[in-house]
Design a protein around this motif. Sequence first.
Motif, PDB file in Angstrom:
ATOM      1  N   THR A  83       0.990  -0.993  -0.213  1.00 53.81           N
ATOM      2  CA  THR A  83      -0.431   0.287  -0.038  1.00 53.81           C
ATOM      3  C   THR A  83       0.868   1.530   0.276  1.00 53.81           C
ATOM      4  N   ALA A  84       1.450   1.669   0.693  1.00 57.91           N
ATOM      5  CA  ALA A  84       2.801   2.075   0.453  1.00 57.91           C
ATOM      6  C   ALA A  84       3.102   2.867  -0.179  1.00 57.91           C
ATOM      7  N   SER A  85       4.177   1.537  -0.692  1.00 58.18           N
ATOM      8  CA  SER A  85       4.919   2.498  -2.463  1.00 58.18           C
ATOM      9  C   SER A  85       3.618   2.842  -3.603  1.00 58.18           C
ATOM     10  N   ALA A  86       1.876   2.284  -3.422  1.00 56.07           N
ATOM     11  CA  ALA A  86       1.150   2.354  -4.130  1.00 56.07           C
ATOM     12  C   ALA A  86       0.749   4.040  -3.877  1.00 56.07           C
ATOM     13  N   VAL A  87       0.623   4.758  -2.806  1.00 54.88           N
ATOM     14  CA  VAL A  87       0.125   5.844  -2.449  1.00 54.88           C
ATOM     15  C   VAL A  87       1.405   6.460  -2.615  1.00 54.88           C
ATOM     16  N   ARG A  88       2.248   5.868  -2.262  1.00 52.38           N
ATOM     17  CA  ARG A  88       4.165   6.893  -2.566  1.00 52.38           C
ATOM     18  C   ARG A  88       4.234   7.422  -4.594  1.00 52.38           C
ATOM     19  N   ALA A  89       3.731   6.198  -5.541  1.00 50.53           N
ATOM     20  CA  ALA A  89       3.360   6.489  -6.756  1.00 50.53           C
ATOM     21  C   ALA A  89       2.574   7.067  -6.930  1.00 50.53           C
ATOM     22  N   TYR A  90       1.115   7.493  -6.554  1.00 48.49           N
ATOM     23  CA  TYR A  90      -0.005   7.768  -6.563  1.00 48.49           C
ATOM     24  C   TYR A  90       0.662   9.361  -6.822  1.00 48.49           C
ATOM     25  N   LEU A  91       0.790   9.609  -5.394  1.00 46.33           N
ATOM     26  CA  LEU A  91       1.114  11.166  -5.754  1.00 46.33           C
ATOM     27  C   LEU A  91       2.103  11.589  -6.159  1.00 46.33           C
ATOM     28  N   GLU A  92       3.457  10.906  -6.591  1.00 46.21           N
ATOM     29  CA  GLU A  92       4.315  10.673  -6.800  1.00 46.21           C
ATOM     30  C   GLU A  92       4.532  11.352  -8.970  1.00 46.21           C
ATOM     31  N   ASN A  93       3.806  10.725  -8.557  1.00 44.18           N
ATOM     32  CA  ASN A  93       2.862  10.548 -10.620  1.00 44.18           C
ATOM     33  C   ASN A  93       2.026  11.363 -10.377  1.00 44.18           C
ATOM     34  N   LYS A  94       1.741  11.904  -9.764  1.00 50.69           N
ATOM     35  CA  LYS A  94       0.162  12.898  -9.840  1.00 50.69           C
ATOM     36  C   LYS A  94      -1.184  12.833 -10.809  1.00 50.69           C
ATOM     37  N   LEU A  95      -1.315  11.764  -9.680  1.00 52.60           N
ATOM     38  CA  LEU A  95      -2.340  11.041 -10.152  1.00 52.60           C
ATOM     39  C   LEU A  95      -3.772  11.502  -9.990  1.00 52.60           C
ATOM     40  N   TYR A  96      -3.620  11.309  -8.789  1.00 51.57           N
ATOM     41  CA  TYR A  96      -4.848  12.482  -7.823  1.00 51.57           C
ATOM     42  C   TYR A  96      -5.410  13.864  -9.401  1.00 51.57           C
ATOM     43  N   ALA A  97      -4.517  13.738  -9.882  1.00 50.53           N
ATOM     44  CA  ALA A  97      -4.768  15.265 -10.938  1.00 50.53           C
ATOM     45  C   ALA A  97      -5.707  14.655 -12.340  1.00 50.53           C
ATOM     46  N   GLY A  98      -6.110  13.089 -12.538  1.00 52.82           N
ATOM     47  CA  GLY A  98      -6.602  12.739 -13.004  1.00 52.82           C
ATOM     48  C   GLY A  98      -7.929  12.031 -12.186  1.00 52.82           C
ATOM     49  N   PRO A  99      -8.779  11.693 -13.083  1.00 51.65           N
ATOM     50  CA  PRO A  99     -10.358  10.999 -13.376  1.00 51.65           C
ATOM     51  C   PRO A  99     -10.024  10.100 -11.743  1.00 51.65           C
ATOM     52  N   GLN A 100     -11.173  11.012 -10.372  1.00 47.82           N
ATOM     53  CA  GLN A 100     -11.280   9.924  -9.599  1.00 47.82           C
ATOM     54  C   GLN A 100     -12.616   9.193  -9.742  1.00 47.82           C
ATOM     55  N   PRO A 101     -12.725   7.884  -9.003  1.00 51.14           N
ATOM     56  CA  PRO A 101     -11.009   7.175  -7.807  1.00 51.14           C
ATOM     57  C   PRO A 101      -9.710   6.341  -9.085  1.00 51.14           C
ATOM     58  N   VAL A 102      -9.118   6.462  -8.959  1.00 54.58           N
ATOM     59  CA  VAL A 102      -7.627   5.748  -9.390  1.00 54.58           C
ATOM     60  C   VAL A 102      -7.663   4.068  -8.746  1.00 54.58           C
ATOM     61  N   LYS A 103      -8.330   3.237  -9.587  1.00 49.39           N
ATOM     62  CA  LYS A 103      -8.387   2.053  -8.768  1.00 49.39           C
ATOM     63  C   LYS A 103      -6.778   1.016  -9.579  1.00 49.39           C
ATOM     64  N   LEU A 104      -6.171   0.947  -8.401  1.00 51.86           N
ATOM     65  CA  LEU A 104      -5.014   0.468  -9.094  1.00 51.86           C
ATOM     66  C   LEU A 104      -4.764  -1.358  -8.772  1.00 51.86           C
ATOM     67  N   TYR A 105      -3.840  -2.262  -9.069  1.00 50.34           N
ATOM     68  CA  TYR A 105      -3.786  -3.760  -8.797  1.00 50.34           C
ATOM     69  C   TYR A 105      -2.319  -4.089  -8.617  1.00 50.34           C
ATOM     70  N   TYR A 106      -1.962  -4.359  -7.533  1.00 48.63           N
ATOM     71  CA  TYR A 106       0.464  -5.077  -7.954  1.00 48.63           C
ATOM     72  C   TYR A 106      -0.155  -6.294  -7.938  1.00 48.63           C
ATOM     73  N   ILE A 107       1.019  -7.250  -7.727  1.00 48.10           N
ATOM     74  CA  ILE A 107       1.248  -8.576  -7.367  1.00 48.10           C
ATOM     75  C   ILE A 107       3.280  -8.581  -7.480  1.00 48.10           C
ATOM     76  N   GLY A 108       2.832  -9.225  -6.047  1.00 57.49           N
ATOM     77  CA  GLY A 108       4.797  -9.358  -6.298  1.00 57.49           C
ATOM     78  C   GLY A 108       5.467  -9.132  -4.862  1.00 57.49           C
ATOM     79  N   PRO A 109       6.708  -9.882  -4.729  1.00 59.27           N
ATOM     80  CA  PRO A 109       7.442  -9.958  -3.704  1.00 59.27           C
ATOM     81  C   PRO A 109       7.296  -9.222  -2.513  1.00 59.27           C
ATOM     82  N   MET A 110       7.303  -9.660  -1.064  1.00 55.81           N
ATOM     83  CA  MET A 110       7.413  -8.906   0.079  1.00 55.81           C
ATOM     84  C   MET A 110       8.126  -9.403   0.388  1.00 55.81           C
ATOM     85  N   PHE A 111       8.381  -9.113   1.743  1.00 57.05           N
ATOM     86  CA  PHE A 111       9.759  -8.627   2.508  1.00 57.05           C
ATOM     87  C   PHE A 111       9.613  -8.621   3.942  1.00 57.05           C
TER      88      PHE A 111
END
Length: 422
Positions: A83-111
């Motif tokens: 979640t934290a990475s998704a939030v960071r990417a949402y902010l860093e890439n200014k996805l909040y400037a586009g149409p809302q809501p933004v619906k994302l998924y991810y899959i991958g390793p966690m540690f």
Amino acid sequence: MLTTRPRGTADILPGQVEKWQYIEEKIVRICREYGYREIRTPVFEHTELFVRGVGEDTDIVEKEMYTFRDRGDRSITLRPEGTASAVRAYLENKLYAGPQPVKLYYIGPMFRYDRPQAGRLRQFHQFGVEVFGSYHPAIDAEVMAMAMDFYGRLGLNDLELHINSVGCPNCRPVVRKRLQEFFQPVLADLCPNCRGRFERNPLRILDCKSDRCAELSREAPTTVDCLCPDCGEHFAQVQQFLQDLGIPYVLNNRLVRGLDYYTRTAFEIMAPDIGAQSSVGGGGRYDGLIEACGGPPTPGIGYALGLERIILALENRGLAPDVTSGPEVFVVVLGERAAREGFALLAKLRRAGIAADMDYQGRSLKAQMKYAGKLGVRYTVIIGEEELQRNIVVLRDMESGNQREIPGARILQNLAEPAADR
RNA sequence: GUGGAUGUAGCUCAGCUGGUUAGAGUACCAGAUUGUGGCUCUGGGGGUCGUGGGUUCAAGUCCCAUCAUCCACCCCA
């Protein structure tokens, strides 16, 4: 051997990896159908992202992170959750400037630096979704319904959805005060752990597995008892939407999720038969997180499912897919000349989209047949001196044992045609 | 991080109270069948007995440490 894999990691070998691919295909499909798009973020981030995004008081941050200094003396952490990475990417890439809501998924390793056991590894894998920008209770219901739909598509129809509402920053002081009032008289009877929780986070006492604490907290006030009118209304609507969708759920007012940032809806999906680690997924709403990470006030909700645990549950129920990834045709050759012909035929088969293989060990005919049998191929094509002279090949059906001679020029066509014609 | 159990061929395991060259089944390779897999029979290769110390005339077997696996706690996916 020089060394082994690090503790808590796993090699996913052929035979096992097909189960992963099967699940991954289902993920891609369901996400498309529900309108979620994939995001791929780095597997490591600056440490402060997780300290802030997961919460300083969580076990994850306190004792489970893989943190190190890189050569530029930056503090780096292998992501313990998504979640934290998704939030960071949402902010860093200014996805909040586009149409809302933004619906994302991810899959991958966690540690996470945990002690490994069945269903728990140090490198594990999650599939998760995040929705940024909607307060609507229907999105809470969608996210839960999607998780349950996903399990259902895998044949996991007997999992339990537990839901709760943990309220918002307005409700928190009320719960805290009422819980402390409730536990004050029996403080000495609580387990040592919970005595510590009394001051720091009395909510977690509700979640304690010790018999004594569970008994003492039976009549304790819960978060639901203390919800402010807005949160109460939101939770009622979430439940109404779930009922409208026909999703069964268990109201579990002991459910307190471990991460600090959860607000309102919290949920967890349980598989009782995969060992002590029975949670196969969980999630909830985190309306304060994005702001806490330096973004505009933005609501969010998401979940994460543990892929290793899903596979455990599938295996327990005999629902893991059959492995059918081997070649379909094996080319058996005798002698140098036949080997060259066979090699050329092999290339043609593959170009025609037929999964095919041959021997590279210089094996005898008998051994090649045996090997082909072990690979589980449906057909062998046999080429020897005699066949070369007569310009034919022998096509053998490995199931029936029937074989026939085919003109060399026709073999490709023959194998490409439907089985009825063979 | 805490407690318990377990580490012997690729795999599943046997190896009695320490005592010659550490076994079985299975898997692998080959032969029986000089050009045909699956069944059967015969043979073969393969083991630093997790690792490092110690006790002993002698250690797979006893002791200590360490690593790993499993289970429970904690926590979570």
